[in-house]
Scaffold this active site. Structure first.
Site, mmCIF file in Angstrom:
data_model
loop_
_atom_site.group_PDB
_atom_site.id
_atom_site.type_symbol
_atom_site.label_atom_id
_atom_site.label_comp_id
_atom_site.label_asym_id
_atom_site.label_seq_id
_atom_site.Cartn_x
_atom_site.Cartn_y
_atom_site.Cartn_z
ATOM 1 N N ALA A 171 0.834 -1.201 0.000
ATOM 2 C CA ALA A 171 0.000 0.000 0.000
ATOM 3 C C ALA A 171 0.868 1.250 0.000
ATOM 4 C CB ALA A 171 -0.931 -0.009 1.204
ATOM 5 N N TYR A 172 1.855 1.265 0.869
ATOM 6 C CA TYR A 172 2.754 2.426 0.987
ATOM 7 C C TYR A 172 3.561 2.630 -0.295
ATOM 8 C CZ TYR A 172 6.719 5.197 2.733
ATOM 9 O OH TYR A 172 7.687 6.152 2.910
ATOM 10 N N THR A 173 4.176 1.548 -0.796
ATOM 11 C CA THR A 173 5.015 1.708 -1.986
ATOM 12 C C THR A 173 4.187 2.030 -3.229
ATOM 13 O OG1 THR A 173 5.052 -0.694 -2.376
ATOM 14 C CG2 THR A 173 6.850 0.233 -1.077
#
Length: 286
Positions: free
Chosen positions: A153-155
């Site tokens: 999700a973050y990347t």
């Protein structure tokens, strides 16, 4: 006077940048979400810091912040906008709740674009303003180029921000506005401690990834605690804001050979193997 708006300035890179730039003569509008954070930042400042209650997911707060900054500028351009606000939660994409995945985009991507669109007129898109056009500085990550397991999700958001930065730079040239990415490696900030707290109740403890995720958490937490001081990133932010011929992207990464150059040069299948071995991931036995 050099003026800058920084989002996500309560802690970590944002707070360090606000304090560093204020100390070095900038007028800093520091976006925080709570009054207590505003008071704490003002108390630590050795320069001109003007906290703003600014949650980038809330249009009314963004609009109010633009109005406050515009009144201060009195027709001048804003020197810079530093889009730093962001969140990170670990989890396997195959079972991570969709609402949690969406939350990353609400802050890291849509919030960044909301702020960029709102402050663009102050940066020089409003040609009635006087002064040199400003710059947009987007804080991305090594994860904007290399996707680790359990940070999908973050990347994903950081890959999006990398692309958006390039598009903004190529579009806003007609107003003289630059857009620059800064993609740090491990930095001593609370973001991974917050991620650990979010996972402290073990939402994936019964999953097939529980052991690998535990190893991954420890690696990330150690990296955060042994990473670059946020003040070092603050110095890079000032260079990006102030250099006469800035780069399009800066990569302040500790142990740059192993943490940046090699992962970017390795074939993806080979990098897969590195991640699998490090975190105890393997194909099932036939």
């Amino acid at each position: 006077m050099k003026t800058v708006v920084i989002t996500g300035a309560s802690t970590g890179i944002g707070a360090a940048a606000a304090l560093y730039l204020a100390k070095h003569g900038w007028c800093v509008f520091a976006g925080v979400r709570k009054q207590a954070d505003a008071d704490a930042l003002s108390a630590r400042s050795e320069g001109d810091i003007r906290p703003l209650i600014l949650d980038v997911t809330k249009q009314d707060q963004v609009d109010a912040a633009v109005e406050t900054v515009s009144e201060f500028l009195k027709g001048q351009t804003l020197t810079g906008l530093v889009n730093n606000a962001g969140i990170a939660n670990m989890g396997p994409l195959a079972i991570q709740p969709l609402d949690e995945f969406k939350a990353h985009f609400e802050v890291n991507v849509f919030g960044l674009l909301r702020a960029s669109q709102a402050f663009a007129p102050l940066l020089g898109m409003d040609e009635a303003r006087t002064g040199a056009p400003g710059r947009i500085i987007n804080i991305t990550s090594v994860g904007g180029r290399v996707s680790a397991p359990f940070l999908g999700a973050y990347t994903a958001t950081k890959h999006a921000v990398e692309a958006m930065t390039d598009s903004l730079r190529r579009e806003l040239v007609i107003f003289g506005i630059d857009a620059i990415a800064i993609g740090p490696g491990s930095v001593k900030t609370p973001i991974w401690d917050k991620a650990e707290e979010a996972n402290s109740d073990g939402p994936y403890s019964g999953s097939a990834w529980s052991e690998a995720l535990e190893k991954f958490e420890q690696v990330m937490l150690k990296g955060g605690r042994d990473g670059l001081p946020p003040e070092q990133i603050a110095k890079v932010i000032e260079i990006a804001l102030d250099d006469a011929t800035p780069r399009a992207r800066y990569a302040p990464v500790p142990n740059k050979l192993t943490n940046w150059y090699i992962p970017n040069l390795l074939p993806k299948r080979m990098l897969d193997g590195v991640f699998w071995k490090r975190f105890g991931l393997s194909k099932p036995d036939k």
